[in-house]
Scaffold this motif. Sequence first.
Motif, PDB file in Angstrom:
ATOM      1  N   ARG A  37       0.827  -1.208   0.000  1.00  0.00           N
ATOM      2  CA  ARG A  37       0.000   0.000   0.000  1.00  0.00           C
ATOM      3  C   ARG A  37       0.861   1.258   0.000  1.00  0.00           C
ATOM      4  O   ARG A  37       0.358   2.354   0.212  1.00  0.00           O
ATOM      5  CB  ARG A  37      -0.951  -0.006   1.200  1.00  0.00           C
ATOM      6  N   THR A  64      -4.688  -7.905  -0.325  1.00  0.00           N
ATOM      7  CA  THR A  64      -5.953  -7.197  -0.551  1.00  0.00           C
ATOM      8  C   THR A  64      -6.595  -7.657  -1.850  1.00  0.00           C
ATOM      9  O   THR A  64      -5.961  -7.599  -2.906  1.00  0.00           O
ATOM     10  CB  THR A  64      -5.717  -5.679  -0.616  1.00  0.00           C
ATOM     11  N   TRP A  79     -10.148  -1.738  -8.511  1.00  0.00           N
ATOM     12  CA  TRP A  79     -10.742  -1.340  -7.246  1.00  0.00           C
ATOM     13  C   TRP A  79     -10.744  -2.529  -6.276  1.00  0.00           C
ATOM     14  O   TRP A  79     -10.631  -3.688  -6.671  1.00  0.00           O
ATOM     15  CB  TRP A  79     -12.151  -0.794  -7.410  1.00  0.00           C
ATOM     16  N   VAL A  80     -10.810  -2.183  -4.993  1.00  0.00           N
ATOM     17  CA  VAL A  80     -10.817  -3.215  -3.953  1.00  0.00           C
ATOM     18  C   VAL A  80     -12.122  -3.994  -4.038  1.00  0.00           C
ATOM     19  O   VAL A  80     -13.209  -3.403  -4.132  1.00  0.00           O
ATOM     20  CB  VAL A  80     -10.632  -2.589  -2.563  1.00  0.00           C
ATOM     21  N   ALA A  84     -18.938  -1.286  -0.543  1.00  0.00           N
ATOM     22  CA  ALA A  84     -18.904  -0.136   0.361  1.00  0.00           C
ATOM     23  C   ALA A  84     -20.008  -0.184   1.419  1.00  0.00           C
ATOM     24  O   ALA A  84     -20.011   0.624   2.347  1.00  0.00           O
ATOM     25  CB  ALA A  84     -19.027   1.155  -0.443  1.00  0.00           C
ATOM     26  N   GLU A 145     -13.152   1.655  -3.157  1.00  0.00           N
ATOM     27  CA  GLU A 145     -11.779   2.148  -3.044  1.00  0.00           C
ATOM     28  C   GLU A 145     -11.027   1.796  -4.321  1.00  0.00           C
ATOM     29  O   GLU A 145     -10.954   0.632  -4.698  1.00  0.00           O
ATOM     30  CB  GLU A 145     -11.077   1.530  -1.833  1.00  0.00           C
ATOM     31  N   THR A 146     -10.496   2.797  -4.982  1.00  0.00           N
ATOM     32  CA  THR A 146      -9.846   2.573  -6.274  1.00  0.00           C
ATOM     33  C   THR A 146      -8.330   2.684  -6.165  1.00  0.00           C
ATOM     34  O   THR A 146      -7.791   3.261  -5.208  1.00  0.00           O
ATOM     35  CB  THR A 146     -10.349   3.580  -7.320  1.00  0.00           C
ATOM     36  N   PHE A 160      -1.829   1.793  -4.647  1.00  0.00           N
ATOM     37  CA  PHE A 160      -2.762   2.478  -3.752  1.00  0.00           C
ATOM     38  C   PHE A 160      -2.356   3.926  -3.522  1.00  0.00           C
ATOM     39  O   PHE A 160      -3.205   4.775  -3.264  1.00  0.00           O
ATOM     40  CB  PHE A 160      -2.798   1.769  -2.391  1.00  0.00           C
TER      41      PHE A 160
END
Length: 417
Positions: A37, A64, A79-80, A84, A145-146, A160
């Motif tokens: 990250r 991740t 993206w994760v 969301a 989260e991108t 990240f």
Amino acid sequence: MNAQEIINKIDVNGNHSPFATYLDEDVFKLEQENLYRGKVWSYIGLDVEVPQPGDYKTTFVGDTPIVLTRGEDGSLNAWVNRCAHKGAVICRERHGHSDDGAFTCVYHQWAYDAKGDLKGVPFRRGMKGQGGYAKDFDMKNHGLETLRVQTVAQMIFATFDPETPDLEEFLGEKMCENIRRIMHKPLKLIGHTRQFMKGNWKAYAENSRDSYHGALLHLFYPTFGIYRQGQISEGITDKVGCHNYFNVSAPPKEDLDYKDYADEANREMQGPHQLQDTRVLNFIPERNDNVALSIQSLFPSVVLQQIQNTLAARQVLPKSTNETELVWTFFGYEDDDAAMDEHRLRNINLVGPAGLISMEDGEAVELVQNGVHRDGELRSFIEMGGNDVEDYTSPMGMDENAVRGFWKGYRAVMARD
């Protein structure tokens, strides 16, 4: 020692590293924060894996879960893989396609587009005046989260950290040149294999950079004339040393004396030394450089290979301190004819989890993990060929330059002293 103290004990030139770096749980956790990250680009796929709008691939950056998508505008996005709303995994298949361009969480049907923006929420206004979200609920504030995405040739990387230098700066000119040498025209996807090793990911990162073991561990190489230490070769690193490649030229046909190749190894294969189908060894030159073997290791997470006519990206996925998954993505070129397709498939027998050449690497990783267990205060000795990192030309296999380079780069990212 705590995790930071362990990392700080790595020699600044990469000559020594504590065995605890393979074993310590807090080191593994710190890697996820500082490395995966941090200001580092991680490989996540080839563009040919998501060729059409709506195509996706699930993968990982560190531990991740990530989704790589192709947007309706042709863009590549990452993206994760975590809704969301409740944090549930959204995409559950390794590869797939969304016909309507929507990626919907099965749990509560929150729907996102290929870029990770929230596009739909069930019962957003409730029903008959009951329930629903507040009037100020704004879907723009609830996207996924991108990650930043950039490419070199047809390799896709993500990060990240918004402050990570551009990908080509991170890799360096020499590394990008070799990627483009291999990916010099549009690719054709052949398929995937997956390999699970009971060892730390860094042991495999060392293995791919270690030309020293090539003809010593992999006896298929010298026995059947694919590689020996005396061949014309070069080992190139980036300015830090954490990225590298080895390129080995094909031997002249008149030099293909298997006995001479075996004589350069310290051991030889036991039993019959004859292949029933020698076509697996055929090398068809596809460029004007005569390179028949290229192993390029890009910090931290991928190896790009050309072994004979076998082309692959090996993605290194850390799962725990003593578990690593290796994903092989095999490819050819879009203009390959049927004969070349067949040849590449035959050539793939050389590599992969059960490859005639590479099957020993997974065992080597596990041997290291089992050997260092419980003695984390001891350290490795990485001084073959010197005590720093530098490029070289022939002969290959006489040094550990690139292994030192890995640890030098790892320490530069991870240390806080």
